[in-house]
Design a protein around this motif. Structure first.
Motif, PDB file in Angstrom:
ATOM      1  N   ARG A   1     -16.059  32.255  31.582  1.00 37.65           N
ATOM      2  CA  ARG A   1     -16.827  33.333  30.947  1.00 37.65           C
ATOM      3  C   ARG A   1     -17.215  32.909  29.535  1.00 37.65           C
ATOM      4  NH1 ARG A   1     -12.965  35.482  34.174  1.00 37.65           N
ATOM      5  NH2 ARG A   1     -13.681  37.009  35.715  1.00 37.65           N
ATOM      6  N   ALA A   2     -18.484  33.175  29.215  1.00 36.94           N
ATOM      7  CA  ALA A   2     -18.999  32.759  27.914  1.00 36.94           C
ATOM      8  C   ALA A   2     -20.104  33.715  27.485  1.00 36.94           C
ATOM      9  CB  ALA A   2     -19.539  31.323  27.975  1.00 36.94           C
ATOM     10  N   PRO A   3     -20.274  33.892  26.177  1.00 36.40           N
ATOM     11  CA  PRO A   3     -21.430  34.666  25.703  1.00 36.40           C
ATOM     12  C   PRO A   3     -22.704  33.848  25.843  1.00 36.40           C
ATOM     13  CG  PRO A   3     -20.211  33.774  23.850  1.00 36.40           C
ATOM     14  CD  PRO A   3     -19.423  33.418  25.082  1.00 36.40           C
ATOM     15  N   GLY A   4     -23.805  34.533  26.045  1.00 37.27           N
ATOM     16  CA  GLY A   4     -25.072  33.832  26.224  1.00 37.27           C
ATOM     17  C   GLY A   4     -26.215  34.537  25.514  1.00 37.27           C
ATOM     18  N   THR A   5     -27.305  33.809  25.360  1.00 37.93           N
ATOM     19  CA  THR A   5     -28.511  34.340  24.725  1.00 37.93           C
ATOM     20  C   THR A   5     -29.708  34.030  25.616  1.00 37.93           C
ATOM     21  OG1 THR A   5     -27.549  33.884  22.550  1.00 37.93           O
ATOM     22  CG2 THR A   5     -29.912  34.366  22.638  1.00 37.93           C
ATOM     23  N   VAL A   6     -30.564  35.022  25.800  1.00 36.95           N
ATOM     24  CA  VAL A   6     -31.771  34.844  26.605  1.00 36.95           C
ATOM     25  C   VAL A   6     -32.856  34.210  25.743  1.00 36.95           C
ATOM     26  CG1 VAL A   6     -33.520  36.011  28.010  1.00 36.95           C
ATOM     27  CG2 VAL A   6     -31.156  36.838  27.996  1.00 36.95           C
TER      28      VAL A   6
ATOM     29  N   ALA B   1     -36.366  37.917  25.340  1.00 37.23           N
ATOM     30  CA  ALA B   1     -35.909  36.797  24.522  1.00 37.23           C
ATOM     31  C   ALA B   1     -35.013  37.294  23.396  1.00 37.23           C
ATOM     32  CB  ALA B   1     -37.105  36.037  23.957  1.00 37.23           C
ATOM     33  N   ASN B   2     -33.958  36.507  23.094  1.00 38.58           N
ATOM     34  CA  ASN B   2     -32.976  36.780  22.044  1.00 38.58           C
ATOM     35  C   ASN B   2     -32.000  37.893  22.419  1.00 38.58           C
ATOM     36  OD1 ASN B   2     -34.242  34.833  20.364  1.00 38.58           O
ATOM     37  ND2 ASN B   2     -35.724  36.372  19.693  1.00 38.58           N
ATOM     38  N   MET B   3     -31.993  38.332  23.678  1.00 41.68           N
ATOM     39  CA  MET B   3     -31.028  39.335  24.133  1.00 41.68           C
ATOM     40  C   MET B   3     -29.670  38.666  24.359  1.00 41.68           C
ATOM     41  SD  MET B   3     -31.182  41.660  27.608  1.00 41.68           S
ATOM     42  CE  MET B   3     -32.559  42.651  27.027  1.00 41.68           C
ATOM     43  N   PHE B   4     -28.586  39.350  23.954  1.00 41.54           N
ATOM     44  CA  PHE B   4     -27.240  38.851  24.197  1.00 41.54           C
ATOM     45  C   PHE B   4     -26.765  39.310  25.575  1.00 41.54           C
ATOM     46  CE2 PHE B   4     -27.377  39.023  19.513  1.00 41.54           C
ATOM     47  CZ  PHE B   4     -27.066  37.703  19.239  1.00 41.54           C
ATOM     48  N   VAL B   5     -26.178  38.395  26.345  1.00 41.76           N
ATOM     49  CA  VAL B   5     -25.705  38.687  27.690  1.00 41.76           C
ATOM     50  C   VAL B   5     -24.325  38.071  27.880  1.00 41.76           C
ATOM     51  CG1 VAL B   5     -28.011  38.854  28.706  1.00 41.76           C
ATOM     52  CG2 VAL B   5     -26.868  36.622  28.587  1.00 41.76           C
TER      53      VAL B   5
END
Length: 444
Positions: free
Chosen positions: A118-123, A354-358
């Motif tokens: 599990r990891a944080p991600g950015t669109v 774009a730039n959304m945190f997921v």
């Protein structure tokens, strides 16, 4: 009446002892509970209180030991649940006892070890689906048809410029065409003179040296034609590249998008004089997006190209998105000390921005298979994790475990349980409680 208590507790009021429990065995044991001395009962209660505080036993077991339990005595025919005599690691529990304790079972199976990372991600937009549009020639902006957020289709005119460079290209093409015509005429005259010289040479009407001179003139004329043709082709391509769109005013140039998508930025306004080095409009295709998952520490080595990924977006009612790890950056981000993993996903309905945190969960294939059991089968003790393996119709044996990868639904067992064995899952805590009661010299 004031003497009622003495009638209840006996003739000596100073020694008000509660009535002894019935000799009928309870549901937790087939033998009558042993009488404990005052000191023994106090020490046992303190030990059980400590175990309850540590989470080893439940509150009901502590209250039962202390004599405050309010459950009715079970009949003598009730099933027995106790450690097997002579074996402190074996618990005997028949079908009635298993039902009462809610014991469920599962199998130890061999499966591919896949660890959820599990990891944080950015669109982000896929850079292969983004175009930065620049003017084809210097000019002044005459019209602007879009703004950020507008949907556009391939071939759509987004802006027009009053471009003097188009007139230069058109005049250059006309001049090149004239020069080409002159070169062609010179070549034709040289070819005619060459033919006449060869005819006259056959009967001595002209010297051989004259014929050779005419051959040189013809070669020069042919070279001039090739040069003029190349120059004409160059000006024609330039003019066609800068020529206005069909139906547009002469001397104007259009900014046209080659892809369909969404306008993400506009860097010009009407009246601006811009050149070919300036980004005028940016268009991105949001039908497929990139998710950059920030991997940290050992997860960088665990995740491989081709691993499946699931993306959860902070959008109410949104379904999870599925994708595949396409690549992992070889360089770490100096600010976060993480390596971004590129995950390409479909984006129906332009849900992701774009730039959304997921939140990203990657199924990292460890590259091996192993024995696994349900996670509910594992019980923690001071000596380490254990599980109860069913060895007979009514018997369960405690086994010390050596665990590998742990997941929420199953755990890898490197030692303690073999493939195909049956383990207690739900209700295994009750089996552990029975063993703990046996350590205190009681099975009630």
């Amino acid at each position: 009446m004031r003497d009622a208590p003495s009638l209840r507790y006996g003739p000596n009021p100073a020694s008000r002892q509660p009535p002894q429990r019935s000799a009928t065995p309870s549901s937790a044991s087939v033998s009558a509970p042993r009488r404990r001395s005052g000191w023994g009962r106090t020490l046992g209660f303190l030990l059980l209180a400590g175990l309850a505080g540590a989470g080893w036993i439940e509150r009901d077991a502590l209250m039962s030991f202390a004599g405050y339990g309010d459950k009715p005595e079970a009949p003598a025919a009730q099933a027995k649940d106790k450690p097997a005599e002579g074996d402190p690691d074996t618990v005997t529990l028949d079908e009635t006892g298993r039902t009462r304790a809610g014991v469920r079972e599962g199998k130890a199976v061999i499966r591919r070890i896949v660890l959820p990372v599990r990891a944080p991600g950015t669109v982000a937009f896929d850079e292969r689906r983004v175009t930065h549009l620049k003017p084809r020639t210097q000019g002044r902006v005459l019209s602007l048809a879009v703004q950020p957020g507008d949907r556009v289709h391939a071939g759509q005119v987004l802006a027009t410029l009053d471009a003097a460079g188009i007139l230069d290209a058109r005049n250059g093409l006309a001049s090149a065409n004239a020069a080409l015509g002159e070169a062609v005429a010179s070549e034709q005259a040289a070819a005619l003179q060459m033919k006449r010289g060869q005819d006259q040479l056959s009967f001595g009407g002209v010297a051989k040296a004259e014929v050779e001179r005419r051959q040189v003139d013809l070669a020069k004329a042919q070279a001039a034609v090739k040069s003029a043709q190349a120059n004409t082709d160059m000006y024609r391509a330039q003019y066609e590249r800068l020529a206005p769109a069909e139906g547009a005013a002469p001397g104007t140039s259009a900014i046209v998008t080659p892809i369909a998508g969404v306008v993400t930025s506009v860097g010009i306004t009407i009246g601006d004089v811009i050149d070919t080095a300036r980004n005028a409009i940016t268009v991105a295709d949001p039908s497929r997006m990139l998710v950059l998952a920030n991997l940290y520490g050992p997860d960088i080595a665990r995740v491989k190209t081709g691993d499946q990924a699931t993306i959860a977006a902070p959008i109410p009612g949104s379904e999870r998105f599925a994708g595949t790890v396409g690549a992992i950056n070889a360089a770490l981000d100096p600010a976060t000390n993480t390596a971004p993993a590129r995950i390409e996903i479909a984006n129906p309905g332009d849900t992701l921005r774009a730039n959304m945190f997921v939140s990203v969960t990657i199924a990292a294939d460890i590259g091996r298979s192993g024995v696994t059991i349900p996670a509910a089968a594992v019980q923690e003790t001071e000596q380490g994790p254990i599980a109860f393996v069913r060895t007979g119709p009514d018997t369960f044996v405690r086994r010390a475990l050596t665990l590998g990868i742990r997941r929420a639904d199953w755990v890898e067992v490197e030692g303690g349980v073999a493939e195909g064995e049956t383990v207690a899952t739900q209700g295994s805590f009750a089996l552990k409680a029975i063993l703990l009661r046996s350590l205190l010299g009681s099975t009630d």
